[in-house]
Scaffold this active site. Structure first.
Site, PDB file in Angstrom:
ATOM      1  N   ASP A 157      16.799  56.091 -44.340  1.00  0.00           N
ATOM      2  CA  ASP A 157      15.806  56.147 -43.263  1.00  0.00           C
ATOM      3  C   ASP A 157      15.518  54.745 -42.731  1.00  0.00           C
ATOM      4  OD1 ASP A 157      15.247  59.044 -43.690  1.00  0.00           O
ATOM      5  OD2 ASP A 157      14.555  58.311 -45.626  1.00  0.00           O
ATOM      6  N   HIS A 185      10.893  61.478 -47.984  1.00  0.00           N
ATOM      7  CA  HIS A 185      12.178  61.531 -47.252  1.00  0.00           C
ATOM      8  C   HIS A 185      12.241  62.909 -46.584  1.00  0.00           C
ATOM      9  CE1 HIS A 185      16.338  61.184 -46.143  1.00  0.00           C
ATOM     10  NE2 HIS A 185      16.698  62.192 -46.926  1.00  0.00           N
TER      11      HIS A 185
END
Ligand code: NAD
Ligand code: LMR
Length: 329
Positions: A157, A185
């Site tokens: 990410d 996440h």
């Protein structure tokens, strides 16, 4: 020296992308030999055995030994670094949390097997989704191993966030730093640009020269683009990210072992930092020092950041409660 690395899901997509980079020295550098243990379930053994044959054919100087097994006690025997990748990926239209029931059951037994068989000082990185909560489950079953030795991958990410900023600003991605991911996440994660820099200078003034209304761009374009990038990849390529996930796993583990000067992101156990309930595995800005993740403390959070982090942490609490209800924790 030789490091023993256990890779679960070694017969899968990310496993295949990871193995050759590890053998080539991308993880631990050109002077560290590696012993690989490929742990699969019976259905995945043939693919892992095929990968082992190809590893042999790669004639990697650093690769001392490869063992393929479906026995967790053998797979984690003496392991210094465990990469828990083996788990089902989501398909189109699913959220990662939808995998809790399917994948959560993998991580308790693996946590236990790590505690019983791995080397003292083992470090465990969880990639399989939902990564934060799977890490929580594994750590909870690993009696005698501090929860600080477990971390979840959110580096993908962060890499996505840095790449999006670089593209918007028209600069090389290597000039962008300090873009931590907070929370889960998942689609609720918060990629935070408030402390980000471009070539050492604050990013926000640089964005203001390019984007009309930076807060709106962040809320409506940047944050959703990064948070939903996994789904975008699934939609475009038909299956979830592989090479970029393997690359981020290499970044994460390499930094954990070698240390970082600047911040990066990892899902690590909370001791109450930034009001995150103790024990949750939450992504924070971190540094790696002497082989340990250290949360960067004392950052100011504005109302917008606080609200987004709280929402993602609330989702982590929900996931924790859901796996408790399933008897997995
Ligand atoms: P894949 O289906 O190609 O491979 C998974 C492999 O795991 C299979 O070979 C399967 O046999 C094996 N496996 C299943 N249960 C196992 C067990 N108990 N022990 C050992 N091996 C087991 O999937 P993939 O594309 O490699 O993705 C793996 C996981 O990584 C998925 O959960 C995916 O969602 C996740 N992922 C996470 C990130 C992240 O940033 N955290 C990024 C990408 C993918
Ligand atoms: C990703 O972020 O690409 C992975 O977690 C796979 C997914 O399900 O999105």
């Amino acid at each position: 020296m030789t490091t023993t690395i256990t890779l679960t899901g070694a017969g899968g997509q990310i496993g295949y992308a990871l193995l050759f980079r590890i053998a080539a020295g991308d993880l631990l550098g050109p002077d560290e030999k590696v012993r690989l243990r490929l742990l699969e379930i019976p259905r995945g053994l043939a693919a892992a055995e095929g990968a082992a044959l190809e590893l042999q054919d790669g004639a990697f100087d650093l690769l001392e030994h490869v063992e393929v097994t479906d026995d967790a006690a053998v797979g984690f025997d003496g392991c210094d670094l465990a990469l828990l990748v083996g788990a089902r990926p989501r398909g189109p239209g699913m959220e990662r949390g939808d995998l809790l029931a399917a994948n959560g059951g993998i991580f308790g037994p693996q946590g236990r097997a790590i505690a019983e068989n791995a080397a003292r000082g083992v470090r465990v990185t969880v990639v399989g989704n939902p990564a934060n909560t799977n890490t929580l489950i594994a750590a909870a079953h690993a009696d005698g191993i501090p929860a600080e030795r477990f971390s979840a991958l959110t580096r993908l990410d962060e890499n996505r966030a840095r790449a999006q900023l670089a593209q918007t600003l028209g600069v090389p991605v290597g000039t962008i730093a300090r873009v931590p991911i907070w929370g889960n996440h998942s689609a609720t994660q918060f990629p935070d640009v408030s402390h980000a820099t471009v070539a050492g200078l604050p990013v926000v003034p640089a964005l203001e020269k390019i984007v009309d209304d930076v807060p709106t761009w962040l809320d409506e374009t940047f944050v959703p683009r990064v948070a939903k990038r996994g789904a975008e990849i699934i939609q475009v390529r038909g299956s979830s990210s592989v090479a970029s996930a393997a690359n981020a796993t290499i970044d994460h583990v390499r930094d954990w072992v070698a240390g970082t000067e600047d911040w990066t992101s990892a899902g690590v156990v909370s001791h109450g930092e930034y009001g995150v309930p103790e024990g949750l595995i939450c992504s924070f800005p971190v540094r790696a020092i002497d082989g340990e993740w250290r949360i960067v403390e004392g950052l100011e959070l504005d109302d917008r950041a606080r609200a987004r982090i709280d929402a993602s942490v609330a989702e982590l609490v929900e996931e924790r409660d859901a796996v408790r209800a399933l008897g997995l924790l």
